[in-house]
Design a protein around this motif. Structure first.
Motif, PDB file in Angstrom:
ATOM      1  N   VAL A  58     -37.045  -9.631   6.940  1.00 22.31           N
ATOM      2  CA  VAL A  58     -37.543 -10.730   7.307  1.00 22.31           C
ATOM      3  C   VAL A  58     -39.079 -10.940   7.284  1.00 22.31           C
ATOM      4  N   THR A  59     -39.760 -10.067   7.664  1.00 21.93           N
ATOM      5  CA  THR A  59     -40.936 -10.109   7.551  1.00 21.93           C
ATOM      6  C   THR A  59     -41.975  -9.732   6.097  1.00 21.93           C
ATOM      7  N   ASP A  60     -41.174  -9.685   5.193  1.00 22.43           N
ATOM      8  CA  ASP A  60     -41.563  -9.431   3.906  1.00 22.43           C
ATOM      9  C   ASP A  60     -42.565 -10.820   3.388  1.00 22.43           C
TER      10      ASP A  60
ATOM     11  N   ALA B 170     -37.657 -14.998  12.534  1.00 22.61           N
ATOM     12  CA  ALA B 170     -36.904 -14.583  13.732  1.00 22.61           C
ATOM     13  C   ALA B 170     -37.201 -12.865  13.650  1.00 22.61           C
ATOM     14  N   ALA B 171     -36.814 -12.176  14.591  1.00 22.18           N
ATOM     15  CA  ALA B 171     -37.068 -10.661  14.419  1.00 22.18           C
ATOM     16  C   ALA B 171     -36.024 -10.000  13.764  1.00 22.18           C
ATOM     17  N   GLN B 172     -36.315  -8.750  12.923  1.00 27.26           N
ATOM     18  CA  GLN B 172     -35.289  -8.212  12.163  1.00 27.26           C
ATOM     19  C   GLN B 172     -33.985  -7.863  12.872  1.00 27.26           C
ATOM     20  N   SER B 173     -34.230  -7.660  14.385  1.00 32.76           N
ATOM     21  CA  SER B 173     -33.221  -7.258  15.180  1.00 32.76           C
ATOM     22  C   SER B 173     -32.431  -8.497  15.619  1.00 32.76           C
ATOM     23  N   ASP B 174     -32.678  -9.711  15.157  1.00 30.31           N
ATOM     24  CA  ASP B 174     -31.963 -10.817  15.600  1.00 30.31           C
ATOM     25  C   ASP B 174     -30.742 -10.644  15.312  1.00 30.31           C
TER      26      ASP B 174
END
Length: 235
Positions: free
Chosen positions: A58-60, A206-210
């Motif tokens: 999600v941060t890419d 959102a965080a990848q861990s969402d």
């Protein structure tokens, strides 16, 4: 005995994914980009993405518009009208559909999608109570190869990016993001603009861990799912 995947199947794996390839707005069709058969100088409203392979985090930076940065045209849409995105192919049936807008506050040539200015106007995740089912937004894309969203009727006129994202969850804890953007000019007499918790940045909405991103739909007996990102802003 171990078997390797035949090389001739490799292109088929790539082709199993999908991307928005055209739009319908106000009864008019607008062609999008063709990532594996691009037309030089194509007169399109869609930001030109390099391919429709999945984005895995999600941060890419590609999350903004799948790497697309500009388009030569834009489409006019009246606030309250629908924008319909069309896919040529889509094969996954587990995961949510989300649609975002971004206010350019100026010309499209200077509109980079950066900053906390994205807001969600539409979403569909799971309906029912079985995660391991086809009762998902992406299953409707699989069935109809289109998705129609209403531009909020009270939205302030201006230049906007519209971003469609399919999040495929068919592989456990291996999310696959497929976003594309197009340029639209919203008209009308509205004055409403989103603020506060309705606004987010992309990438990293959102965080990848969402739990809506990192999820194993095949384990346990989960009966609910929350689409990641902010709540839908209706104006």
């Amino acid at each position: 005995m171990l078997f390797s995947l035949p090389l001739f199947l490799a292109p088929a794996l790539v082709a199993a994914h999908g991307a928005v390839t055209s739009y319908e707005i106000g009864g008019k069709k607008y062609e999008g980009y063709q990532g594996f058969s691009p037309v030089a100088g194509a007169q399109i409203i869609q930001r030109q993405w390099p391919d429709y392979n999945p984005i895995m985090t999600v941060t890419d930076p590609k999350m903004t518009c799948n790497g697309g940065t500009s388009a030569p045209l834009s489409a006019e849409v009246a606030a309250g009208e629908n924008v319909t995105a069309i896919w040529k192919q889509w094969t996954h049936q587990q995961g949510p559909v989300t649609v975002y807008l971004y206010s350019c506050d100026g010309e499209f040539t200077a509109c980079d999608g950066k900053g906390k200015k994205w807001f969600k106007i539409d979403e569909m995740g799971l309906w029912g109570d079985v995660l391991n089912s086809n009762n998902w937004g992406t299953a409707l894309i699989y069935k109809d190869l289109k998705w129609s969203s209403r531009i909020p009727k009270t939205l302030k006129p201006g230049n906007y990016l519209i971003r469609h994202e399919l999040l495929a969850l068919h592989q456990a804890n291996t999310p696959q993001f497929y976003p594309e953007c197009a340029q639209i000019k919203v008209t009308g007499s509205g004055t409403a603009v989103p603020s506060g918790a309705s606004l987010t940045s992309i990438p990293a909405y959102a965080a990848q861990s969402d739990p809506g991103i990192m999820v194993d739909i095949y384990m346990g007996k989960g009966t609910s799912y929350k689409v990641p990102g902010p709540a839908v802003w209706s104006g």
